[in-house]
Design a protein around this motif. Structure first.
Motif, PDB file in Angstrom:
ATOM      1  N   GLU A   1       0.822  -1.223   0.000  1.00  0.00           N
ATOM      2  CA  GLU A   1       0.000   0.000   0.000  1.00  0.00           C
ATOM      3  C   GLU A   1       0.851   1.265   0.000  1.00  0.00           C
ATOM      4  O   GLU A   1       0.620   2.196  -0.744  1.00  0.00           O
ATOM      5  N   LYS A   2       1.884   1.255   0.862  1.00  0.00           N
ATOM      6  CA  LYS A   2       2.637   2.507   1.085  1.00  0.00           C
ATOM      7  C   LYS A   2       3.877   2.630   0.216  1.00  0.00           C
ATOM      8  O   LYS A   2       4.276   3.735  -0.141  1.00  0.00           O
ATOM      9  N   GLY A   3       4.539   1.530  -0.093  1.00  0.00           N
ATOM     10  CA  GLY A   3       5.785   1.567  -0.848  1.00  0.00           C
ATOM     11  C   GLY A   3       6.903   2.223  -0.051  1.00  0.00           C
ATOM     12  O   GLY A   3       6.675   2.719   1.073  1.00  0.00           O
ATOM     13  N   VAL A   4       8.106   2.212  -0.602  1.00  0.00           N
ATOM     14  CA  VAL A   4       9.239   2.908   0.030  1.00  0.00           C
ATOM     15  C   VAL A   4      10.024   3.668  -1.028  1.00  0.00           C
ATOM     16  O   VAL A   4       9.959   3.349  -2.225  1.00  0.00           O
ATOM     17  N   TYR A   5      10.802   4.664  -0.553  1.00  0.00           N
ATOM     18  CA  TYR A   5      11.587   5.522  -1.446  1.00  0.00           C
ATOM     19  C   TYR A   5      13.033   5.551  -0.974  1.00  0.00           C
ATOM     20  O   TYR A   5      13.297   5.568   0.233  1.00  0.00           O
ATOM     21  N   ALA A   6      13.960   5.563  -1.923  1.00  0.00           N
ATOM     22  CA  ALA A   6      15.390   5.718  -1.600  1.00  0.00           C
ATOM     23  C   ALA A   6      15.899   6.925  -2.372  1.00  0.00           C
ATOM     24  O   ALA A   6      15.842   6.931  -3.606  1.00  0.00           O
TER      25      ALA A   6
ATOM     26  N   VAL B   1      19.496   7.628   6.618  1.00  0.00           N
ATOM     27  CA  VAL B   1      18.479   8.109   7.564  1.00  0.00           C
ATOM     28  C   VAL B   1      17.117   7.729   6.993  1.00  0.00           C
ATOM     29  O   VAL B   1      16.804   8.055   5.851  1.00  0.00           O
ATOM     30  N   LYS B   2      16.339   6.991   7.777  1.00  0.00           N
ATOM     31  CA  LYS B   2      15.018   6.571   7.302  1.00  0.00           C
ATOM     32  C   LYS B   2      13.955   7.195   8.197  1.00  0.00           C
ATOM     33  O   LYS B   2      13.972   7.013   9.416  1.00  0.00           O
ATOM     34  N   VAL B   3      13.058   7.946   7.571  1.00  0.00           N
ATOM     35  CA  VAL B   3      11.924   8.516   8.312  1.00  0.00           C
ATOM     36  C   VAL B   3      10.672   7.959   7.649  1.00  0.00           C
ATOM     37  O   VAL B   3      10.457   8.163   6.450  1.00  0.00           O
ATOM     38  N   ASN B   4       9.871   7.235   8.422  1.00  0.00           N
ATOM     39  CA  ASN B   4       8.705   6.512   7.897  1.00  0.00           C
ATOM     40  C   ASN B   4       9.142   5.635   6.720  1.00  0.00           C
ATOM     41  O   ASN B   4       9.983   4.786   6.893  1.00  0.00           O
ATOM     42  N   ASN B   5       8.609   5.872   5.513  1.00  0.00           N
ATOM     43  CA  ASN B   5       8.972   4.982   4.386  1.00  0.00           C
ATOM     44  C   ASN B   5       9.968   5.648   3.425  1.00  0.00           C
ATOM     45  O   ASN B   5      10.093   5.252   2.278  1.00  0.00           O
TER      46      ASN B   5
ATOM     47  N   SER C   1      21.709   4.564  13.678  1.00  0.00           N
ATOM     48  CA  SER C   1      20.380   3.950  13.774  1.00  0.00           C
ATOM     49  C   SER C   1      19.764   4.112  15.170  1.00  0.00           C
ATOM     50  O   SER C   1      18.557   4.279  15.307  1.00  0.00           O
ATOM     51  N   MET C   2      20.603   4.102  16.215  1.00  0.00           N
ATOM     52  CA  MET C   2      20.041   4.198  17.564  1.00  0.00           C
ATOM     53  C   MET C   2      19.401   5.569  17.804  1.00  0.00           C
ATOM     54  O   MET C   2      18.317   5.663  18.409  1.00  0.00           O
ATOM     55  N   ALA C   3      20.049   6.620  17.315  1.00  0.00           N
ATOM     56  CA  ALA C   3      19.475   7.964  17.482  1.00  0.00           C
ATOM     57  C   ALA C   3      18.145   8.049  16.724  1.00  0.00           C
ATOM     58  O   ALA C   3      17.195   8.696  17.183  1.00  0.00           O
TER      59      ALA C   3
END
Ligand SMILES: NC(=O)C1=CN([C@@H]2O[C@H](COP(=O)(O)OP(=O)(O)OC[C@H]3O[C@@H](n4cnc5c(N)ncnc54)[C@H](OP(=O)(O)O)[C@@H]3O)[C@@H](O)[C@H]2O)C=CC1
Ligand SMILES: CC(C)(CO)C(=O)C(=O)O
Length: 307
Positions: A45-50, A131-135, A257-259
């Protein structure tokens, strides 16, 4: 024939980072992201972006994959590993090669105990500022996957097959013939940078300049150097310099990743880092290391407000 099919379990920062690179050259159906039904539905439904590009990934439940895969890459966080292992069982055969991109020094042992040590190569993912925010994933540096055999000094057919696959798919890599040392070096880095940036609520810029955060990070790393020989690993000040140099290359605005977990209100991987350091000092009957103790307590406090 080499590796023809690859599955990731874990559509996070690393899964998207390396999956999107592989997807540029692999034929349709060769790369799959494996997950449970609920996640597959959400991903479709949402997909992801790079880096603003939509990723045309093939999301599958394990049951919908016709035959076991040639290469299986675990890219979940530590708290997802047990469930990911259960999920993966139907797509692993005696020919499957397994890589784990998880940080820490324990995931390969866990995977080996379930699937057989002969199927698992040792690996670390390093040098990325993802850095990943949501998708949505953004990065300046893709970093690389360092991998090789558990035993020092050998390069097995499995390692050669993965190297050939990474050549074919444009994945930056390095084959290391002393993977345990490499993994401990990366462990030292994460114990320093991940925990310090999380506690100081900063970014890579925070520890790239002189000051209290950088001193804290280096002190935590030296506590790893001190415990390493008790586990049969030699880490030196040269290793410390090597890993500090890796950090100096990263985009100052990026974060470990922890931050990112802390900011998103997710539970951190502190047990992989200070949790493990403290347990090792205890195991070897040494006085508790003060910097990791302080970081552990602070991160536990932060985690107590997370979901
Ligand atoms: N981020 C980085 O730059 C680096 C990370 N690492 C290490 O790599 C590992 C992965 O990190 P990262 O990519 O940041 O993690 P993320 O938190 O970004 O992603 C983890 C993904 O795993 C998915 N997941 C969790 N459980 C399952 C399951 N049972 N089945 C299928 N998918 C599942 C989650 O799905 P959902 O979102 O749907 O819950 C999530 O998308 C960690 O150990 C980290 O320390 C190492 C080097 C660099
Ligand atoms: C090395 C670093 C800091 C990113 O390359 C990492 O391993 C992480 O973010 O967990």
């Amino acid at each position: 024939m080499g590796i023809q099919s690859v599955s990731f379990i874990g559509l996070g920062a690393l899964g998207i980072l390396f999956g999107s690179q592989m997807n540029l050259s692999l034929p349709k159906g060769a790369l799959t992201f494996v997950a449970d039904e609920t996640r597959v539905k959400k991903y479709k439904e949402k997909g992801v972006y790079a880096n603003e590009q939509f990723c045309d990934f093939d999301y599958r439940t394990p049951e919908s994959i016709e035959k076991p895969v040639d290469l299986l890459i675990f890219s979940v966080k530590a708290d997802g590993l047990d469930a990911a292992i259960e999920l993966a069982k139907p797509i692993v055969s005696e020919h499957t090669i397994i890589l784990s991109l998880l940080n820490g020094i324990s995931s390969e042992r866990i995977l080996g105990s379930v699937f057989g040590e002969d199927k698992v190569l040792y690996s670390v993912a390093q040098g990325m500022d993802a850095v990943k925010v949501n998708n949505i994933l953004s990065y300046h540096h893709m970093g690389m996957i360092c991998f090789g055999d558990q035993g020092a000094g050998t390069i097995s057919i499995m390692t050669k097959e993965v190297a050939e696959f990474f050549d074919r798919t444009g994945i930056p890599y390095e084959v290391d013939t002393n993977m345990l040392k490499r993994q401990w070096g990366k462990f030292m880095l994460n114990v320093g940078v991940n925990q310090t940036v999380a506690v100081y609520r900063g970014n890579y810029g925070t520890i790239q300049v002189e000051g209290e955060p950088r001193e804290t990070m280096i002190a935590a790393m030296r506590e790893v150097i001190r415990i390493a020989p008790y586990e049969g690993i030699t880490l030196t000040e040269d290793d410390l310099s090597y890993w500090l140099n890796v950090l100096n290359q990263l985009n100052a605005e990026g974060k470990p990743s922890m931050a990112q977990d802390v900011e998103a209100g997710r539970k951190s991987e502190v047990e992989l880092f200070a949790g493990t350091v403290l347990a090792l000092y205890k195991k070897h009957k040494l006085a508790q290391p003060t910097t990791n103790q302080m970081l552990y307590e602070n991160i536990q406090r932060i985690d107590s407000h997370s979901v």
